[in-house]
Write a protein that holds these residues in place. Structure first.
Motif, short mmCIF file in Angstrom:
data_model
loop_
_atom_site.label_atom_id
_atom_site.label_comp_id
_atom_site.label_asym_id
_atom_site.label_seq_id
_atom_site.Cartn_x
_atom_site.Cartn_y
_atom_site.Cartn_z
N THR A 133 -5.47 5.68 -12.55
CA THR A 133 -5.01 5.54 -11.17
C THR A 133 -5.44 4.19 -10.65
N MET A 134 -4.53 3.50 -9.97
CA MET A 134 -4.83 2.18 -9.45
C MET A 134 -4.19 1.96 -8.09
N PRO A 135 -4.86 1.21 -7.21
CA PRO A 135 -4.29 0.91 -5.89
C PRO A 135 -3.42 -0.34 -5.95
N VAL A 136 -2.33 -0.32 -5.19
CA VAL A 136 -1.48 -1.50 -5.04
C VAL A 136 -1.30 -1.73 -3.54
N ARG A 137 -1.73 -2.89 -3.06
CA ARG A 137 -1.61 -3.21 -1.64
C ARG A 137 -0.15 -3.42 -1.25
N TYR A 138 0.18 -2.95 -0.05
CA TYR A 138 1.52 -3.12 0.52
C TYR A 138 1.86 -4.60 0.60
N SER B 194 5.29 6.67 1.43
CA SER B 194 6.04 6.28 2.63
C SER B 194 6.15 4.77 2.79
N LEU B 195 5.38 4.00 2.03
CA LEU B 195 5.45 2.54 2.10
C LEU B 195 6.59 1.99 1.24
N LEU B 196 7.21 2.88 0.44
CA LEU B 196 8.27 2.46 -0.47
C LEU B 196 9.65 2.84 0.06
N ASP B 197 10.65 2.03 -0.29
CA ASP B 197 12.04 2.38 0.02
C ASP B 197 12.45 3.60 -0.80
N THR B 198 13.59 4.18 -0.45
CA THR B 198 14.08 5.33 -1.19
C THR B 198 14.46 4.92 -2.62
N THR C 241 10.80 -0.67 -4.39
CA THR C 241 10.52 -1.80 -3.51
C THR C 241 9.77 -1.33 -2.28
N PHE C 242 8.78 -2.14 -1.87
CA PHE C 242 8.08 -1.85 -0.61
C PHE C 242 9.04 -2.07 0.53
N ARG C 243 8.91 -1.24 1.56
CA ARG C 243 9.73 -1.40 2.76
C ARG C 243 9.48 -2.80 3.32
N SER C 244 10.51 -3.39 3.94
CA SER C 244 10.35 -4.73 4.51
C SER C 244 9.43 -4.70 5.72
N SER C 245 9.39 -3.58 6.43
CA SER C 245 8.44 -3.42 7.52
C SER C 245 8.15 -1.94 7.67
N ILE C 246 6.97 -1.65 8.18
CA ILE C 246 6.56 -0.27 8.38
C ILE C 246 6.04 -0.12 9.80
N PRO C 247 6.25 1.02 10.42
CA PRO C 247 5.71 1.21 11.77
C PRO C 247 4.19 1.21 11.76
N THR C 248 3.60 0.63 12.77
CA THR C 248 2.13 0.57 12.84
C THR C 248 1.55 1.71 13.62
#
Length: 134
Positions: free
Chosen positions: A56-61, A99-103, A127-134
């Motif tokens: 298991t590994m973390p990947v930053r947004y 939830s940080l990833l596109d469909t 792909t990571f979403r181009s923007s995410i709600p804060t």
């Protein structure tokens, strides 16, 4: 008083180090909180936890990058081969942060099928979403 180090003062046995007054340090600064700490504490960072081959590994947004691109930039050892979604070698299971990833793309649907429902994704296609709600 602080010692001012010079190249000569680093020579072993040399004792004639110059002394100087330190520059005054302001007590109050008007830095924003983000300027004071350019990297967020890990608890605040947006991460996707992926699992591949029992690791298991973390990947930053990283907005608009693929999961594979971000992981490789962050020195995470994700196995991959074709980078086109054909071979499936970069298949990972999303443990947290989906939830940080596109469909899923059509390529992922075709390659992974039923595994999508259990959290599997192709790192080269996710792909990571181009923007995410804060």
């Amino acid at each position: 008083m602080r010692k001012q180090l010079t190249v000569g003062s680093l020579i072993p046995g040399r004792t004639d180090v110059q002394m100087s007054n330190p520059a005054p340090v302001p007590l109050h600064t008007s830095l924003k909180k983000t300027e004071m700490s350019p990297t967020r504490p890990q608890s605040e960072q947006k991460l996707v936890q992926v699992k591949q081959r029992s690791q298991t590994m973390p990947v930053r947004y990283t907005p608009s990058e693929t999961l594979l691109q971000a992981a490789l930039t962050q020195d995470q050892p994700i196995a991959y081969k074709c980078q086109q979604g054909h071979c499936g070698k970069c298949s990972v299971q999303i443990v947290a942060g989906a939830s940080l990833l596109d469909t899923p793309t059509g390529q992922e649907k075709a390659k992974l099928g039923e595994k999508l429902a259990t959290g599997y994704r192709l790192a080269c296609q996710s792909t990571f979403r181009s923007s995410i709600p804060t």
